[in-house]
Scaffold this active site. Structure first.
Site, PDB file in Angstrom:
ATOM      1  N   HIS A  99       0.403  -1.213   0.183  1.00 56.34           N
ATOM      2  CA  HIS A  99      -0.509  -0.235   0.214  1.00 56.34           C
ATOM      3  C   HIS A  99       0.480   1.223  -0.096  1.00 56.34           C
ATOM      4  O   HIS A  99       2.402   1.139   0.662  1.00 56.34           O
ATOM      5  CB  HIS A  99      -0.867  -0.265   1.191  1.00 56.34           C
ATOM      6  CG  HIS A  99      -1.975   0.886   1.147  1.00 56.34           C
ATOM      7  ND1 HIS A  99      -1.629   2.707   1.794  1.00 56.34           N
ATOM      8  CD2 HIS A  99      -3.309   0.937   1.232  1.00 56.34           C
ATOM      9  CE1 HIS A  99      -3.146   3.153   1.757  1.00 56.34           C
ATOM     10  NE2 HIS A  99      -4.143   2.181   1.806  1.00 56.34           N
ATOM     11  N   ASP A 124       3.459  -4.007   8.066  1.00 58.41           N
ATOM     12  CA  ASP A 124       2.129  -3.405   7.632  1.00 58.41           C
ATOM     13  C   ASP A 124       0.349  -4.005   8.059  1.00 58.41           C
ATOM     14  O   ASP A 124       0.919  -5.591   7.042  1.00 58.41           O
ATOM     15  CB  ASP A 124       2.082  -3.135   6.141  1.00 58.41           C
ATOM     16  CG  ASP A 124       0.750  -2.461   5.760  1.00 58.41           C
ATOM     17  OD1 ASP A 124      -0.444  -2.446   7.030  1.00 58.41           O
ATOM     18  OD2 ASP A 124       0.123  -1.562   4.942  1.00 58.41           O
ATOM     19  N   CYS A 164      -4.787   2.018  -3.714  1.00 57.33           N
ATOM     20  CA  CYS A 164      -3.398   2.747  -2.905  1.00 57.33           C
ATOM     21  C   CYS A 164      -2.192   2.178  -3.373  1.00 57.33           C
ATOM     22  O   CYS A 164      -1.492   1.787  -2.210  1.00 57.33           O
ATOM     23  CB  CYS A 164      -3.500   3.154  -1.607  1.00 57.33           C
ATOM     24  SG  CYS A 164      -4.881   4.042  -1.687  1.00 57.33           S
TER      25      CYS A 164
HETATM   26  N1  PLP Z   1      -1.681  -0.049   4.508  1.00 63.59           N
HETATM   27  C1  PLP Z   1      -2.767  -1.127   3.888  1.00 63.59           C
HETATM   28  C2  PLP Z   1      -1.692  -2.931   3.868  1.00 63.59           C
HETATM   29  C3  PLP Z   1      -3.737  -0.709   3.696  1.00 63.59           C
HETATM   30  O1  PLP Z   1      -5.072  -1.233   3.282  1.00 63.59           O
HETATM   31  C4  PLP Z   1      -4.392   0.358   3.924  1.00 63.59           C
HETATM   32  C5  PLP Z   1      -5.684   0.938   3.912  1.00 63.59           C
HETATM   33  O2  PLP Z   1      -6.314   0.951   2.989  1.00 63.59           O
HETATM   34  C6  PLP Z   1      -2.952   0.794   5.349  1.00 63.59           C
HETATM   35  C7  PLP Z   1      -1.760   0.837   5.060  1.00 63.59           C
HETATM   36  C8  PLP Z   1      -3.462   2.860   5.285  1.00 63.59           C
HETATM   37  O3  PLP Z   1      -4.913   2.651   6.523  1.00 63.59           O
HETATM   38  P1  PLP Z   1      -4.958   4.253   7.493  1.00 63.59           P
HETATM   39  O4  PLP Z   1      -5.581   5.094   5.731  1.00 63.59           O
HETATM   40  O5  PLP Z   1      -6.159   3.672   8.052  1.00 63.59           O
HETATM   41  O6  PLP Z   1      -3.278   4.853   7.392  1.00 63.59           O
END
Ligand code: PLP
Length: 431
Positions: free
Chosen positions: A143, A220, A385
Site C-alpha cells: 500500500h 504493515d 493505493c
Molecule cells: N496498509 C494497508 C495494507 C492498507 O490496506 C491500508 C488502508 O487501506 C493502509 C496501510 C493505510 O491505512 P490508513 O489509511 O488507516 O492509514
C-alpha cells in the site's frame, strides 16, 4: 535461506483452525451493527471492509459514554472525570497489547492510523539509522502507506529501495530473498496481507531471514490484525502498524507496536505537550514510553472505542472470524471464477484473507462499482493505493470485494448477480 511458497503454512503461519461448530451466528452479529437497520430497503451489502469496517453498537456506546459521562483531557487533571478518562484510555492500550501479545502495554503507541505509525518509524528510527548506500527492502504489493514514507526516507538519506517482486499468481517471489537481503539491508518493510490481492505473506520467516543480516522489520498489519490472530512475539518483528477503523473501531486511531529497546532509543517524532519530562528555554528531556511518542491531546474517545472493538472481536473469537471469512472467500472465488471474461487477481483462497480483486473484460471497474451500487452492493474500485502493483499487472484499476464477520454467503450471490447485470448492460450498450 530459501523460502518456498509451497511450504508456507496458510494464514499467519499458524495452521488454520476451522471448527465448524464455532461458525459465526452472522444474523446475531449483524444486529450489533446499526447501519444495517438504517439501510434495509434495499439492504446494504457492504463489501468494502478492507477500506474501513463497519462499527458495532458497543464501540459507539463506549465512545458515547466518554462524551456523556467523563469527557475531559487525560494524564493531566487531578479530578475524578479526568482520572476516569485516563484509566479508560490506558485500559484500551492494555487491551491492544494483549490482542497482539505485546510483552508490555508501553510498547503500544497510539497514532491516528497505520499511515502515521509507519511515518513515525520512518522519521524517528529511519532518520537516526539509515545512511547513504543503505538499502530498504519492500515489496511490489505495498500500500502507498508502506512505500511512500520509505521513498521519502531514501530521498532524505541517499538510501536505496529494493523490491521483492510479485508472481503472476499474486504471491511474493521469495526465491529472490537470498539475493536481496545483504549486509546493506537495514530495513525490511512488508505488508502482512495485501489489500489488493489478499495474499498472506510469511512474515515470520521473512523476519527471521531479515534478522540474519541484522536488518530491522516493520510489518504493515492493517489487513491482518482485523482478520486473524497475531502474535508479535512469535513473529519477532521490530515494528507492527495497524488501524482501528479496519477492525470495528472508530476512525482516527492507529497503533504502532515496537520492540522496547528500539522505541527507547528512538528520538521523538512530534514535539509538544505530554511527551516531555522537562522543558527549558533551549532544550527538553522526554517522557518515558509510550508518552514520548504521543505528543498533544490524542483521540481519547477513539482509543476507548478501539478498546471496545478489541473486546468485541475477542469475545467473538478471531479464529471463528477467520474461518467464517475463509468460507465466504472460497465461495466467492468459486462462483465469480465461473463468470465469462472475469480476471481474478491473487492466489487461491487458502493463501489469502479478506479481499477478492477482479476485472470484468471491457468494463471499467468504476462503471462496475456504479452498477453494483445500484443493486445495493458496495465494493471498491480504483488503484487501491497500490499503483506499483497495478503496473505489475498492466491495469489502471480493479474492483475489490472484501469480507468481514458480518457478511453472508447470500451477499456473494447478490455480488454475482450484479456482475452479470453489469455485463449485460455494457454488452447491450456496445452493440
Ligand atoms: N496498509 C494497508 C495494507 C492498507 O490496506 C491500508 C488502508 O487501506 C493502509 C496501510 C493505510 O491505512 P490508513 O489509511 O488507516 O492509514
Amino acid at each position: 535461506m530459501h523460502l518456498e511458497q509451497s511450504k508456507i503454512p496458510v494464514i499467519g503461519e499458524k495452521p488454520m483452525n476451522i471448527d465448524p461448530y464455532r461458525s459465526l451466528k452472522v444474523e446475531t452479529i449483524r444486529k450489533d451493527f446499526p447501519i444495517f437497520e438504517a439501510h434495509d430497503n434495499p439492504p446494504l451489502i457492504y463489501l468494502d471492509s478492507a477500506a474501513s469496517s463497519l462499527t458495532p453498537l458497543c464501540v459507539i456506546d463506549a465512545m458515547d459514554k466518554y462524551y456523556l459521562n467523563y469527557r475531559s483531557n487525560i494524564h493531566r487533571g487531578i479530578y475524578q472525570i479526568s482520572e476516569e478518562a485516563t484509566a479508560q484510555y490506558e485500559e484500551a492500550r492494555k487491551k491492544v497489547a494483549r490482542f497482539i501479545n505485546s510483552r508490555r502495554s508501553s510498547q503500544i503507541i497510539f497514532t491516528r492510523n497505520t499511515t502515521e505509525s509507519i511515518n513515525l518509524v520512518a522519521y524517528s528510527w529511519g532518520d537516526a539509522n539509515i545512511r547513504e548506500g543503505d538499502e530498504i527492502l519492500v515489496t511490489v504489493m505495498e500500500h502507498h502507506s508502506n512505500l511512500v514514507p520509505w521513498q521519502l526516507l531514501a530521498q532524505r538519506t541517499g538510501a536505496k529501495l529494493r523490491f521483492i517482486e510479485v508472481t503472476d499468481d499474486g504471491v511474493l517471489q521469495l526465491e529472490d530473498l537470498d539475493g536481496l537481503l545483504t549486509e546493506r539491508t537495514k530495513l525490511v518493510a512488508i505488508t502482512h496481507v495485501s489489500n489488493v490481492l489478499g495474499t498472506i505473506n510469511p512474515v515470520q520467516s521473512i523476519t527471521t531471514a531479515a534478522h540474519q543480516v541484522n536488518a530491522k522489520v516493520i510489518i504493515d498489519a492493517a489487513q491482518s490484525v482485523p482478520h486473524f490472530p497475531i502474535d508479535v512475539q512469535q513473529i519477532d518483528c521490530d515494528f507492527l502498524a495497524f488501524s482501528g477503523h479496519k477492525m470495528c473501531g472508530p476512525t482516527g486511531v492507529g497503533i504502532l507496536y515496537g520492540k522496547r529497546d528500539l522505541l527507547e532509543q528512538m528520538p521523538p517524532f512530534l514535539g509538544g505537550g505530554s511527551m516531555i519530562r522537562s522543558v527549558e528555554r533551549e532544550r527538553s528531556t522526554y517522557a518515558e514510553l509510550p508518552a514520548k511518542f504521543e505528543a498533544g491531546t490524542p483521540g481519547i474517545a477513539e482509543a476507548i472505542g478501539l478498546g471496545a472493538a478489541v473486546d468485541y472481536l475477542t469475545d467473538i473469537g478471531l479464529d471463528a472470524i477467520q474461518a467464517h471469512e475463509q468460507e465466504i472467500l472460497e465461495y466467492a472465488y468459486q462462483i465469480l471464477s465461473e463468470i465469462d471474461g472475469i480476471t481474478l487477481y491473487g492466489p487461491k483462497p487458502r493463501q489469502r484473507a479478506g479481499a477478492l480483486t477482479f476485472n470484468l473484460s471491457g468494463i471499467h471497474p468504476h462503471d462496475l462499482a456504479g452498477v453494483l451500487d445500484g443493486e445495493g452492493v458496495a465494493v471498491r474500485a480504483g488503484h487501491h493505493c497500490a499503483q506499483p502493483l497495478m503496473q505489475r499487472y498492466g491495469v489502471i484499476a480493479t474492483a475489490r470485494a472484501s469480507f468481514y464477520l458480518y457478511n453472508k454467503l447470500e451477499e456473494v450471490d447478490r455480488l454475482y448477480d450484479g456482475l452479470l447485470k453489469a455485463q449485460k448492460l455494457f454488452t447491450r450498450r456496445r452493440r
